[in-house]
Scaffold this active site. Structure first.
Site, PDB file in Angstrom:
ATOM      1  N   TYR A  43       0.833  -1.211   0.000  1.00 23.10           N
ATOM      2  CA  TYR A  43       0.000   0.000   0.000  1.00 23.10           C
ATOM      3  C   TYR A  43       0.860   1.249   0.000  1.00 23.10           C
ATOM      4  O   TYR A  43       2.058   1.213   0.273  1.00 23.10           O
ATOM      5  CB  TYR A  43      -0.957  -0.009   1.196  1.00 23.10           C
ATOM      6  CG  TYR A  43      -0.346   0.436   2.503  1.00 23.10           C
ATOM      7  CD1 TYR A  43      -0.542   1.731   2.979  1.00 23.10           C
ATOM      8  CD2 TYR A  43       0.432  -0.430   3.266  1.00 23.10           C
ATOM      9  CE1 TYR A  43       0.007   2.140   4.176  1.00 23.10           C
ATOM     10  CE2 TYR A  43       0.989  -0.032   4.464  1.00 23.10           C
ATOM     11  CZ  TYR A  43       0.771   1.264   4.916  1.00 23.10           C
ATOM     12  OH  TYR A  43       1.341   1.670   6.092  1.00 23.10           O
ATOM     13  N   LYS A 161       6.622  -1.836   1.905  1.00 20.12           N
ATOM     14  CA  LYS A 161       5.430  -1.286   2.553  1.00 20.12           C
ATOM     15  C   LYS A 161       4.251  -2.241   2.327  1.00 20.12           C
ATOM     16  O   LYS A 161       3.464  -2.084   1.388  1.00 20.12           O
ATOM     17  CB  LYS A 161       5.129   0.108   2.011  1.00 20.12           C
ATOM     18  CG  LYS A 161       4.248   0.961   2.919  1.00 20.12           C
ATOM     19  CD  LYS A 161       4.230   2.392   2.419  1.00 20.12           C
ATOM     20  CE  LYS A 161       3.311   3.273   3.251  1.00 20.12           C
ATOM     21  NZ  LYS A 161       3.813   3.491   4.619  1.00 20.12           N
ATOM     22  N   GLU A 194      12.550   3.211  13.938  1.00 18.50           N
ATOM     23  CA  GLU A 194      11.522   4.186  13.596  1.00 18.50           C
ATOM     24  C   GLU A 194      10.328   4.055  14.524  1.00 18.50           C
ATOM     25  O   GLU A 194      10.321   3.242  15.450  1.00 18.50           O
ATOM     26  CB  GLU A 194      11.089   3.996  12.142  1.00 18.50           C
ATOM     27  CG  GLU A 194      10.593   2.595  11.824  1.00 18.50           C
ATOM     28  CD  GLU A 194      10.440   2.346  10.333  1.00 18.50           C
ATOM     29  OE1 GLU A 194      10.495   3.303   9.541  1.00 18.50           O
ATOM     30  OE2 GLU A 194      10.249   1.172   9.957  1.00 18.50           O
ATOM     31  N   LEU A 218      11.615   1.827   6.832  1.00 16.23           N
ATOM     32  CA  LEU A 218      11.018   2.205   5.559  1.00 16.23           C
ATOM     33  C   LEU A 218      11.729   3.432   5.004  1.00 16.23           C
ATOM     34  O   LEU A 218      12.031   4.370   5.747  1.00 16.23           O
ATOM     35  CB  LEU A 218       9.529   2.516   5.750  1.00 16.23           C
ATOM     36  CG  LEU A 218       8.765   2.924   4.482  1.00 16.23           C
ATOM     37  CD1 LEU A 218       8.614   1.735   3.546  1.00 16.23           C
ATOM     38  CD2 LEU A 218       7.406   3.504   4.842  1.00 16.23           C
TER      39      LEU A 218
END
Length: 298
Positions: A43, A161, A194, A218
């Site tokens: 996505y 992702k 993250e 990411l």
């Protein structure tokens, strides 16, 4: 320096869902879709400025990288995506929009083997722009260092992702338990990575620092833009691999993401960061980023 999108609220919040080119107010996906059964999907999330998609080419490039990462064949090209996003934005008719592209493996047998899936399902969901409370950009948010570790890049690579987000969900639940706005996760080696849906930055002695992609994170679109902005404006920036202990000497922290843009962090595990207010460098980068968005309109 406060994201302008956050000051815009629609009187009527319309949602439109585009499935393989067909737009409806409501839509349904089969229970036999492997995206539902196994989280076998990818996505992207895109914001708009004056209801035009921001950094669309970058998001579509990453969508294709994610597809390659899970060996998924997307049946449409970028021109199709751009046309369908434009159609769906017009149908929704919001002042500003939140766009979510989802590509699933499609309908198949109730079996982890994806070879029975022959037709990927492409969804484009458009709804009214999402807003973080304005005061958080003035006061900053609180992070909690959680026990849930970020997935190893040798297992389910965070650089892809995917719709398999349980790792992040569990981290957010733990952060909520501690009364924090979000989580800060380490990788299996104890290195900084993250947040649940955002990249992490901190400032030490005037230098902006952020975990490198090698840590298992990411490659955020906003992250890349902030790195570029910092370097263009003479702000020292370093990507690296660091243990949690380095944050003991951090003067500022902030998160970056498509929806939140740049949001200051003023507390970590209950400890006040700096003077407890968004720092000078953080505010400067917020200003530069919002100015870039304004330039996209012209």
């Amino acid at each position: 320096i406060i994201p302008l999108v956050l000051s815009i609220f629609n009187d009527v919040m319309a949602t439109r869902i585009n499935i393989n080119g067909n737009i409806n107010e409501e839509a349904f996906v089969s229970v036999f879709d492997h995206g539902f059964l196994f989280g076998d999907s990818i996505y992207e999330v895109i914001n708009t400025k004056k209801n035009s998609p921001c950094f669309l080419d970058d998001h579509l490039q990453r969508l294709h990288r994610s597809a390659d990462g899970i060996k998924l064949n997307i049946p449409f090209n970028d021109e199709w995506f751009k046309n369908q996003i434009a159609r769906t934005l017009v149908e929704a008719a919001n002042q500003e929009s939140y766009i979510r592209i989802v590509v699933t493996r499609g309908i198949g047998d109730i079996d982890i083997d994806p070879s029975s899936c022959h037709s990927p399902c492409v969804l484009i969901i458009v709804t009214s722009a999402r807003a973080y409370p304005l005061e958080l950009y003035e006061t900053g948010i609180h992070l909690a260092l959680v026990n849930v570790k970020r997935n190893s890049k040798d297992a389910l690579n965070p650089g892809i992702k995917t719709g398999n987000y349980l790792n992040n969900v569990l981290a957010k639940i733990e952060a909520d338990h501690f009364g924090a706005h979000d989580a800060l996760m380490l990788n299996p080696f104890g290195q900084l990575t993250e947040s649940t849906t955002s990249n992490f930055f901190f400032v030490q002695d005037g230098r902006v620092m952020t975990p490198s992609l090698d840590c298992g994170i990411l490659a955020g679109i906003t992250r890349d833009i902030v790195i570029r902005i910092a370097r263009e404006n003479g702000i020292p920036l370093e990507e690296g691999i660091w243990p949690i202990e380095i944050l003991d000497k951090a003067d500022e922290m902030f998160l970056t993401g498509t929806v939140k843009h740049l949001i200051p962090v003023t507390r970590l595990d209950g400890k006040i960061i700096g003077d407890g207010k968004p720092g000078t460098i953080t505010r400067s980068l917020m200003h530069f980023y919002e100015r870039l968005l304004e330039e996209l309109e012209s």
